[in-house]
Design an enzyme around this catalytic site. Structure first.
Site: not given
Length: 296
Positions: A106, A128, A224
């Site tokens: 997701a 997810d 990230c």
């Protein structure tokens, strides 16, 4: 962020980039429209598009209205996706007809990109653990017209089966320091307690992912964040378990190699094969990618 001053090349350029607004990037959904067809439609509405030189489907976009407020977006002709976030799927290199698992899928940017590269042929399992996030995942799969995907809800570290998939993407939950251009409070860096808690979860998820892929299959681990504890240290953990080998990958954009050590912790020369992205490399967010092959 000062804790990273010794490991980030061109530190001043990095800090300057962190203060600039992030450009808007869209990925043309070739399941619905060719990139040039999308360019003509959006430029006809007054948007200014610049093709990313390393990806024939991605554009930087500027306009007087938000790029999400178009009929083309509603029709699934494109997905608004930050440039760095397209790279893990390029590293995964999914092929038509394969069985591919996106373990932390997701809201669906990478799952729809996987299906796109597969020509919507094969099987994409988009998983997810969050019911709330699954709604966004389902909406994006429907909007972009993906037919080869099924959606599951399961903790990544507890997904059932073994040796089932040809490729697995672990775009792991993380402290998200690389998104600081969009989230200014993160420009100070994430709390160390959060980093350590996320690293513990990431080790469980990545270890399990390597059991879900077939022997010889590929697992891509991406985050990230900039924190080595969530990146190189996690990859070192699974390498030491003998679960996989780390493969070299040459991205189509400027980057830095993975770290061999940080803050007194040794990761080893092998980690140079991993890849780090910083905001000043190509006017993007920060991130990390490692390509692993299950060894047994």
């Amino acid at each position: 962020m000062e804790r990273y001053k010794g490991i980030i090349p061109e530190w001043d350029l990095f800090r300057e980039a962190m203060q600039r607004p992030l450009p808007t990037v869209i990925r043309a959904n070739t399941l619905r429209i060719p990139p040039e067809g999308l360019r003509r439609r959006l430029e006809g509405k007054g948007f200014r598009l610049e093709l990313l030189p390393w990806d024939g489907t991605a554009f930087k976009v500027e306009g007087e209205v938000p790029v999400g407020n178009t009929v083309e977006h509603w029709l699934g002709y494109y997905y608004v996706q930050e440039a760095t976030q397209t790279l893990p799927v390029l590293a995964l290199d999914p092929q038509p007809g394969e069985r591919v698992l996106d373990l932390c899928a997701a809201p669906g940017g990478k799952a729809t990109q996987i299906a796109q590269l597969m020509g919507d042929q094969g099987l994409v399992v988009a998983n997810d653990p969050s019911p709330k996030r699954l709604r966004a995942l389902l909406a994006n799969l429907y909007r972009l017209g993906v037919r080869c995907a099924v959606v599951t809800q399961c903790p990544g570290e507890g997904f059932p089966g073994e040796g089932t998939f040809d490729r697995v993407l672990v775009d792991a939950p993380c402290s998200a320091e690389g998104t600081a251009r969009r989230h200014p409070p993160l420009r100070r860096g994430a709390p160390l307690g959060v980093i350590r808690r996320m690293a513990s979860l990431q080790k469980k998820i990545l270890s399990h992912a390597l059991k879900l892929v077939r022997p010889g299959g590929i697992v891509v681990y991406s985050t990230c964040t900039i924190a080595p504890e969530e990146n190189e240290a996690v990859v070192k953990y699974v390498l030491e378990q003998g679960l996989a080998e780390l493969l070299p990958w040459e991205p189509p954009v400027p980057h830095s190699p993975g770290l061999t050590s940080f803050a007194g912790q040794e990761y080893g020369p092998e980690l140079k094969k991993a890849v780090r992205f910083y905001p000043h490399h190509f006017d993007s967010e920060g991130g990390f990618v490692a390509v692993l092959r299950r060894s047994r």
